[in-house]
Structure formats: structure tokens, C-alpha cells
Scaffold this motif. Structure first.
Motif, PDB file in Angstrom:
ATOM      1  N   MET A   1       0.851  -1.181   0.000  1.00  0.00           N
ATOM      2  CA  MET A   1       0.000   0.000   0.000  1.00  0.00           C
ATOM      3  C   MET A   1       0.886   1.230   0.000  1.00  0.00           C
ATOM      4  SD  MET A   1      -2.943   1.217   2.688  1.00  0.00           S
ATOM      5  CE  MET A   1      -3.840   2.766   2.433  1.00  0.00           C
ATOM      6  N   SER A   2       0.501   2.241  -0.797  1.00  0.00           N
ATOM      7  CA  SER A   2       1.313   3.452  -0.957  1.00  0.00           C
ATOM      8  C   SER A   2       0.447   4.685  -0.769  1.00  0.00           C
ATOM      9  CB  SER A   2       1.958   3.470  -2.358  1.00  0.00           C
ATOM     10  OG  SER A   2       2.510   4.723  -2.653  1.00  0.00           O
ATOM     11  N   VAL A   3       0.987   5.683  -0.072  1.00  0.00           N
ATOM     12  CA  VAL A   3       0.323   6.968   0.105  1.00  0.00           C
ATOM     13  C   VAL A   3       1.301   8.063  -0.307  1.00  0.00           C
ATOM     14  CG1 VAL A   3      -0.759   8.567   1.719  1.00  0.00           C
ATOM     15  CG2 VAL A   3      -1.113   6.105   1.993  1.00  0.00           C
ATOM     16  N   ARG A   4       0.830   8.982  -1.147  1.00  0.00           N
ATOM     17  CA  ARG A   4       1.674  10.094  -1.606  1.00  0.00           C
ATOM     18  C   ARG A   4       0.981  11.426  -1.330  1.00  0.00           C
ATOM     19  NH1 ARG A   4       0.031  13.781  -4.875  1.00  0.00           N
ATOM     20  NH2 ARG A   4      -0.389  12.431  -6.687  1.00  0.00           N
TER      21      ARG A   4
ATOM     22  N   GLY B   1       5.045   7.182   1.084  1.00  0.00           N
ATOM     23  CA  GLY B   1       5.352   6.054   1.952  1.00  0.00           C
ATOM     24  C   GLY B   1       4.711   4.792   1.422  1.00  0.00           C
ATOM     25  N   THR B   2       5.462   3.697   1.414  1.00  0.00           N
ATOM     26  CA  THR B   2       4.980   2.403   0.940  1.00  0.00           C
ATOM     27  C   THR B   2       5.259   1.366   2.018  1.00  0.00           C
ATOM     28  OG1 THR B   2       5.471   3.006  -1.354  1.00  0.00           O
ATOM     29  CG2 THR B   2       5.135   0.668  -0.886  1.00  0.00           C
ATOM     30  N   VAL B   3       4.268   0.527   2.308  1.00  0.00           N
ATOM     31  CA  VAL B   3       4.425  -0.465   3.370  1.00  0.00           C
ATOM     32  C   VAL B   3       3.774  -1.764   2.939  1.00  0.00           C
ATOM     33  CG1 VAL B   3       2.299   0.242   4.534  1.00  0.00           C
ATOM     34  CG2 VAL B   3       4.112  -0.880   5.855  1.00  0.00           C
ATOM     35  N   GLY B   4       4.335  -2.878   3.408  1.00  0.00           N
ATOM     36  CA  GLY B   4       3.739  -4.168   3.106  1.00  0.00           C
ATOM     37  C   GLY B   4       4.776  -5.225   2.783  1.00  0.00           C
ATOM     38  N   LYS B   5       4.357  -6.173   1.957  1.00  0.00           N
ATOM     39  CA  LYS B   5       5.205  -7.292   1.558  1.00  0.00           C
ATOM     40  C   LYS B   5       5.703  -7.056   0.139  1.00  0.00           C
ATOM     41  CE  LYS B   5       5.112 -12.358   1.279  1.00  0.00           C
ATOM     42  NZ  LYS B   5       4.219 -13.547   1.392  1.00  0.00           N
ATOM     43  N   PHE B   6       7.027  -6.981  -0.011  1.00  0.00           N
ATOM     44  CA  PHE B   6       7.622  -6.682  -1.307  1.00  0.00           C
ATOM     45  C   PHE B   6       7.740  -7.950  -2.159  1.00  0.00           C
ATOM     46  CE2 PHE B   6       9.037  -3.218   1.455  1.00  0.00           C
ATOM     47  CZ  PHE B   6       8.722  -2.123   0.674  1.00  0.00           C
ATOM     48  N   MET B   7       8.258  -7.762  -3.371  1.00  0.00           N
ATOM     49  CA  MET B   7       8.299  -8.852  -4.340  1.00  0.00           C
ATOM     50  C   MET B   7       9.133 -10.033  -3.847  1.00  0.00           C
ATOM     51  SD  MET B   7       7.084  -9.552  -7.359  1.00  0.00           S
ATOM     52  CE  MET B   7       7.350 -10.539  -8.837  1.00  0.00           C
TER      53      MET B   7
END
Length: 737
Positions: A590-593, A605-611
Motif C-alpha cells: 500500500m502506498s500513500v503520496r 510512503g509504501t508499506v507491506g510485503k515486497f516482491m
């Protein structure tokens, strides 16, 4: 593609770093409030005789001044000196440093510094007799000018040097400095506190500059260790670029400092906003229509669709709301800018030129809506009178603002009301269809390392050939039949340094062979429900990389003003590990700009599970300079296995368009330069080693779609479009791709 590179070090002089407190300080500087950043006194222009100091800041010779790089400018400098250190290997290789600085905000400059000594391309893991080198050091420095001015034009600034990296910290210090101007003299006085390594300044320092004329200055300084006398010379090269040359001689001080020091710097103003906005040229349509205007709306619409098709537009729909009740005729033009893919401002400007060429009624209004694969992206609402005023440099007209921008499917209220009441007349439908016509994108892909133990610079370069094709209106699906696209790209290696060659340490992360980078079938659509309004969705299936196959869902929502954007990614992939087995990948991000300074500065900001399966976050500060974007970021993530422990990275990325803004129409399709090419570097922080580490914080992203073309690379919010309206004003001066 940006390629992460670790922080360089001299292995015999490793020092454990503890950058957490410095990370907080640096991030606080980057994320200061927009109100402070736009202070009236912040960002005072540098004197023309400034120098990019070898120590990583704008200054006199080796000491800083309170001036900073002008907002939206960059300076690249080379020097034959490392003022903090003595040369370890005289007569072998090279000695000195490179500095690359940016005026990222009003009053704030950030500078990347790279130093070197000896054989810059040998392997430092070998003995010093085989690899005589040291000092390959990559670091970040910053300086902020406080937003006020004291008597005698006194400016105040605070700064830091040598933030970043892990095992080696050579030049870290904090400082405060004030600069006063009196006639041709600039006098600076400051205090510095050295922290780690061998910082240049630790105590009181000062400098005095006398400007002989607009090009020449004489400088005297004391850096707490040595005293130097020097001269600076400026040579303008173009309207946007100049060359600065600096020379100094040491009068006293320790033996390790160079007696004669040379510096050369190129400074470039990246965003031409002020110059373009002040120009009052005749717009491309001239003072009056340049062709005979047909009498009826139908004839005007046909002529307009022909002009649009000839000037880079396709899938054209034209409707009109006739004049009534004292309101003028309102045109609604929808078109896919296949010839203007790189920038919505340019595309809107090119389309408005064609509309103006056929208008005789001064109060006629238009809503020009750009589309992408049948999906709305950006609209602008204006009138003939207002657009004339805007093209000549005025932001307002009799009706208020000369232009009003809308994102996604949002439209002006009058047009929305007319659509619901079915009062708008369709004049042209689907003129110049573009389905099944390929669009080719030619560019480059560079993966590089800088300042590692294996060499000062190493690289792998490939030709990047992208292709995309609209699959047409699949009419049996109704409205769901629009928005289908195939896209992909091929990477063809063209050059590499030895360390990226077969058997080298970076072979696998370079371009070992020609390969398909992406091959995706994508579907895009805007949804507008009580739960989700104005949300752009994209579903993709295929190969997201050369080794991962599966699919993902991307979604983006922009608030009506456009200063907030929320996006997310859910994916499921199977990855080829090269061992005959496949690994499951399930990214969920999830990303918020937020646009903190409209059109110029965005925080994300980006948070979570990456590739790669690692859980964590990514914080970024994006700085726009016209079409250029500079991003600083901090990543922190932890994998779910012992092979991916928790790690933190910091770095930067520069994203630029390649080639002209328009594309070449071949009849069967078109060819253009790469929409965005990104290059950057990253370094581990918070560890006591510099071993190369890859695979962290990877974000899977389709090359085209909601993150790029739909949102104009995250620039389509009305607040950002208005802040960068100078780009459209420039586009109104031309009418051909």
C-alpha cells in the motif's frame, strides 16, 4: 532500472557506524513543512562566482557559506583534492572527488560526494601491492538556509556532511554558518563540530569573497586547519548552463592538504519555469483563426477531428452543448494523445491549439479530456478568451482562473449536468481509431555500481525496446470491452564493464543476455461506486520480470484536489530460481503520496510485503524539476528466512524522459523515445560491512498503466497540473509533434 550498490570502504580502516540518529536528522530535514520550504527568504540565489566545495557543499573554497544551490538547479563538480585527507598513493591512479548537488527545495541543497585515491578500478579485497587504493567513499551532505534575512543581507544556514553508508565514515560533521554581503564583499563566519572520521572543520571557520566583476572573484578562507587564497571564474555556456572554475593555494596548514587545488563545476537550471512564464510570444494559432471556419457545429467538429488526427491524437470523440440561457457553446473533446505520451501538459496544449484554430466565437468554451486505452486521465476546461489571455502570460481572465484541471473521469459541473440530462450532442464518434496499432518505445537500461570495493564505477548497459498495443473495443463486453492492452519490452545488452562480465561479481544482476523484461496482458478501468469513487484499476497477467510469471492487481485513487494519492498492489507470481524449482511470490503493498509543495515536492510512503517476500517500508521524497524527477529514499525490510535478515538502505534515483516529447507517426503505428528512464544508487546503512546485497524492497510494477500513463507519472492531480501550468503555456507555442 535503478541498481543498488553498497557503501565503499577501505577494508583496513573499517569503522562501525551508528547512523540511526543521523537518519532521523536527515529525514527531518527532507520532510520539513512546505510552509517553511516556501519561506520568502529561503533559497537566496548564489553569487555567480560560487564554487561547489570539494567537501560536499556550496561554499568559498573548502568552507561553506550560508548560500545554497538555487531551487531547481543542479551542479556537477570535479576536484583534484580531498581536503580532509592526504594522498596515500602518489603517482598511482587518481586522487580527488566528484560532487553532484541539487537545489531540491527553496533553501535546501543536497550533495552526493564520491572520493577516490589510487587505482580506482582494482579489487580492494586483494592485497595493497596488487590493489593500491583507498578512500572510495560515497556519502550525502545537506545544507538548509533559514527562511529569514538579517541586517547587511545576512543569511544563516545549518548543514551536515557524510551522512549515509555503513562501515566507513570519513568526513562527518555538523556546522552552522552566516554570510553577510556588503557591496562587492561576502563575509562568512561559522562553527563546526566534527563527529567521525577525519572531518575538515572542528571549530570556528570563516571566508571572505571579493567580487571583481560578474565573472571573477578572489577568495580568502580559514578552515580551522589551513588558510587558502584563491580565485573563482564563471563562464556562461547557454541560457541555462554555466561553467565555474576554481583555483586556490595553501598559505599555511597541515602537510596533507593539497598545496594547489583545482575545481571545475557545471551548473544547470533544470526547470525553465520563470523564463518560460515570462515570455509573451504569439500562440501557435495566431491572433485570429488561420483557416476558414465552417458554419455549423458538425462541420467544425469534422474539421477539428481531422486536425487532431494529423497532430498526434486518435480515438477522437467530439460533442457539444449548444449555447442557451446566456451560456456559450461548450465543446467536449475526448482524444487519446498517442503522439504525446510523455506529458499530459504537452498533450493538452497540443490539443487546445487545434481547437483554437477553428473557433471564431470569443466566448466559446471547451473541455478537452485525454484518454488512455479508452480510459479518462486528465481534463482541462477553458474558453477562447481565457486561453488567449493564458497564452500571453495571464493566469486569470474575466471568468476567474484561465484554466481549470480535472483528474480521471471528473468533469465540470455544467458538463456533468448536461450528460445526465442527455442535452449534449455527439458530433464525431471514434474518429482515427488506433486499435491494433503498435507503439514502440526506444530507450536504455543502465545498471551500475559506484564506489565499491571492486571499482569506482562499474556498469551494464542495454538497449530497452518497449512495445504496447491497444486491443480494440471488444464490443460484446460493452463498456468492459474498453481498456485492454498488451505491453512488453526486450533488453539487448550493448556494453558492460569488466566486473559485470561473465565471472565478475555483478554478472547476474547486470544484463547477461538478451531477454524479455515484461510481457503482460493488461486491463484498465475506472470504477465509480458508493464505496470506491474515481478509482483506477489495472489487472495484469504474464511476465512482470524475466524470471517471474503470474499476475497482479493495481489500484489508484486521487482526491479531487489531487494533493493526496493512495495506491495498492496485490500479486501472485512464480519465480524461476535457476535451480529447477520455482518460488512463490505474493507481494501486497500500500502506498500513500502527498504533494507537500504542489508541482515540485512529493512525499511518499509504501508499506507491506515486497516482491522478494521481505516485509517492510519505503519512505521517499520526490523532487520535480520540470520533466526531471530526483528521489531520495530510505528502505527497511526483513525477509521471512534467515537469508534475508532485517536491513536498511538509503539512496537516490534520477528519472528523465528520453528524446523529444512527441512521437514519430509511421502510419501503421508510432515510435518514440523512452517515457522515463531511471538510474540511481543505494547503500546499506546501520551495518558494519559493505557486502553487496540485492533483492530487498522490490516493487512489481507494469511498465504502462495506472501508475504511469493514467496519472502522467503521478503528476496529473489538479493542484500539480496548475503549479506546472508553465509547461502548457510553452506547449501552446507549437502545434506539431
Amino acid at each position: 532500472m535503478a541498481f543498488s550498490t553498497s557503501r565503499p570502504t577501505h577494508r583496513t580502516q573499517q569503522r562501525a557506524a551508528h547512523p540511526n540518529r543521523y537518519s532521523a536528522v536527515a529525514w527531518a530535514v527532507l520532510t520539513m513543512s512546505a510552509a517553511t520550504a516556501t519561506g520568502a527568504a529561503a533559497g537566496t540565489s548564489l553569487p555567480d562566482t560560487f564554487q561547489m566545495s570539494p567537501s560536499g557543499y556550496s561554499g568559498a573554497i573548502n568552507t561553506p557559506t550560508a548560500d545554497v544551490l538555487p531551487f531547481n538547479s543542479t551542479a556537477f563538480a570535479i576536484t583534484n583534492s580531498i581536503p580532509e585527507r592526504a594522498r596515500q598513493y602518489p603517482g598511482i591512479g587518481v586522487f580527488g572527488g566528484l560532487n553532484w548537488g541539487f537545489g531540491v527545495l527553496p533553501g535546501l541543497e543536497l550533495v552526493g560526494r564520491l572520493t577516490y585515491d589510487g587505482n580506482v578500478q582494482c579489487n580492494e579485497f586483494l592485497s595493497k601491492t596488487i590493489c593500491p587504493t583507498t578512500g572510495r567513499d560515497l556519502s550525502l551532505s545537506g545544507k538548509y538556509q533559514l527562511p529569514f534575512t538579517l541586517p547587511y543581507k545576512t543569511r544563516m544556514a545549518v548543514g551536515f556532511t557524510d551522512y549515509g553508508g555503513s562501515a566507513a565514515v570519513y568526513y562527518r560533521q555538523l556546522y552552522a554558518v552566516g554570510t553577510s554581503s556588503m557591496g562587492p564583499f561576502d563575509a562568512s563566519l561559522g562553527i563546526s563540530k566534527g563527529s567521525k572520521g577525519t572531518p575538515l572543520m572542528d571549530g570556528v571557520f570563516g571566508n571572505l569573497t571579493m567580487r571583481v566583476n560578474d565573472q571573477l572573484a578572489v577568495v580568502l578562507e580559514s578552515d580551522t586547519q589551513a588558510r587558502r587564497l584563491g580565485a573563482h571564474y564563471l563562464q556562461p555556456l547557454t541560457r541555462d548552463m554555466d561553467l565555474q572554475l576554481g583555483y586556490s593555494h595553501k598559505l599555511s596548514g597541515p602537510a596533507h592538504q593539497q598545496s594547489n587545488q583545482f575545481t571545475a563545476a557545471l551548473r544547470f537550471q533544470m526547470d525553465k519555469k520563470l523564463r518560460l512564464a515570462s515570455q509573451k510570444q504569439q500562440p501557435a494559432w495566431g491572433a485570429s483563426p488561420t483557416e476558414a471556419t465552417p458554419a455549423t457545429l458538425d462541420q467544425r467538429a469534422l474539421a477539428l477531428s481531422s486536425r487532431l488526427a494529423e497532430n498526434g491524437f486518435a480515438n477522437i470523440h467530439i460533442a457539444a452543448l449548444p449555447a442557451a440561457n446566456g451560456q456559450p457553446v461548450l465543446w467536449w473533446v475526448q482524444a487519446d494523445p498517442v503522439g504525446w505520451r510523455k506529458d499530459h501538459q504537452q498533450a493538452l496544449g497540443a490539443g487546445l491549439v487545434q481547437w483554437m484554430l477553428g473557433q471564431e466565437v470569443d466566448d466559446a468554451e471547451v473541455v478537452l479530456s485525454l484518454t488512455y486505452m479508452g480510459q479518462p486521465t486528465t481534463s482541462v476546461h477553458t474558453s477562447r478568451n481565457c486561453l488567449n489571455s493564458f497564452a500571453m502570460g495571464q493566469d486569470r481572465c474575466a471568468n476567474g482562473l484561465a484554466l481549470r484541471f480535472f483528474s480521471g473521469p471528473t468533469l465540470p459541473k455544467r458538463l456533468q449536468t448536461a450528460r445526465k440530462a442527455r442535452q449534449i450532442d455527439t458530433l464525431v464518434s471514434n474518429a482515427a481509431p488506433y486499435a491494433w496499432k503498435p507503439q514502440f518505445e526506444l530507450g536504455a537500461n543502465i545498471r551500475s555500481t559506484i564506489g565499491t570495493e571492486y571499482g569506482l564505477t562499474d556498469y551494464s548497459a542495454a538497449l530497452d525496446v518497449g512495445a504496447q498495443m491497444q486491443l480494440g473495443d471488444l464490443s460484446p463486453l460493452g463498456e468492459w470491452g474498453k481498456g485492454w492492452m498488451w505491453q512488453g519490452n526486450v533488453l539487448v545488452p550493448v556494453a558492460r564493464s569488466q566486473d559485470f562480465d561473465k565471472g565478475g561479481p555483478f554478472y547476474q544482476v547486470g544484463h547477461p543476455r538478451a531477454e524479455v523484461g515484461q510481457a503482460l496482458l493488461s486491463y484498465m478501468r475506472y470504477v465509480d461506486t458508493p464505496i470506491a469513487k474515481n478509482v483506477a484499476l489495472q489487472v495484469s497477467a504474464g511476465a512482470i520480470t524475466s524470471y517471474s510469471r503470474g499476475g497482479q492487481l493495481d489500484a489508484i485513487w486521487l482526491n479531487p484536489v489531487g494533493n493526496w494519492r493512495v495506491g495498492g498492489t496485490l500479486g501472485a507470481y512464480s519465480r524461476d530460481t535457476g535451480t529447477g524449482q520455482r518460488q512463490t511470490q505474493t507481494p501486497a503493498l500500500m502506498s500513500v503520496r502527498h504533494s507537500a509543495l504542489a508541482g515540485n515536492w512529493q512525499l511518499e510512503g509504501t508499506v507491506g510485503k515486497f516482491m522478494g517476500g521481505d516485509m517492510g517500508f519505503r519512505a521517499a521524497s520526490h523532487h520535480w524539476f520540470g520533466d526531471y524527477r530526483l528521489s531520495f529514499f530510505i528502505n527497511e525490510s526483513k525477509g521471512n528466512t534467515v537469508t534475508m535478515p532485517k536491513r536498511r538502505f538509503a539512496g537516490f534515483q534520477l528519472s528523465v524522459p528520453l528524446g523529444p516529447k512527441g512521437s514519430l507517426d509511421t502510419g501503421w503505428g508510432n515510435v518514440r523515445g523512452q517515457d522515463r528512464m531511471a538510474w540511481g544508487i543505494a547503500t546499506k546503512i546501520g551495518e558494519d560491512n559493505n557486502r553487496q546485497t540485492f533483492g530487498y524492497a522490490e516493487v512489481p510494477r507494469p511498465r504502462h498503466g495506472v501508475w504511469s500513463d493514467i496519472t502522467s507519472y503521478d503528476r496529473s492531480g489538479p493542484v500539480d497540473m496548475w503549479a506546472n501550468r508553465h509547461a502548457m503555456r510553452a506547449a501552446l507555442q507549437q502545434d506539431k509533434p
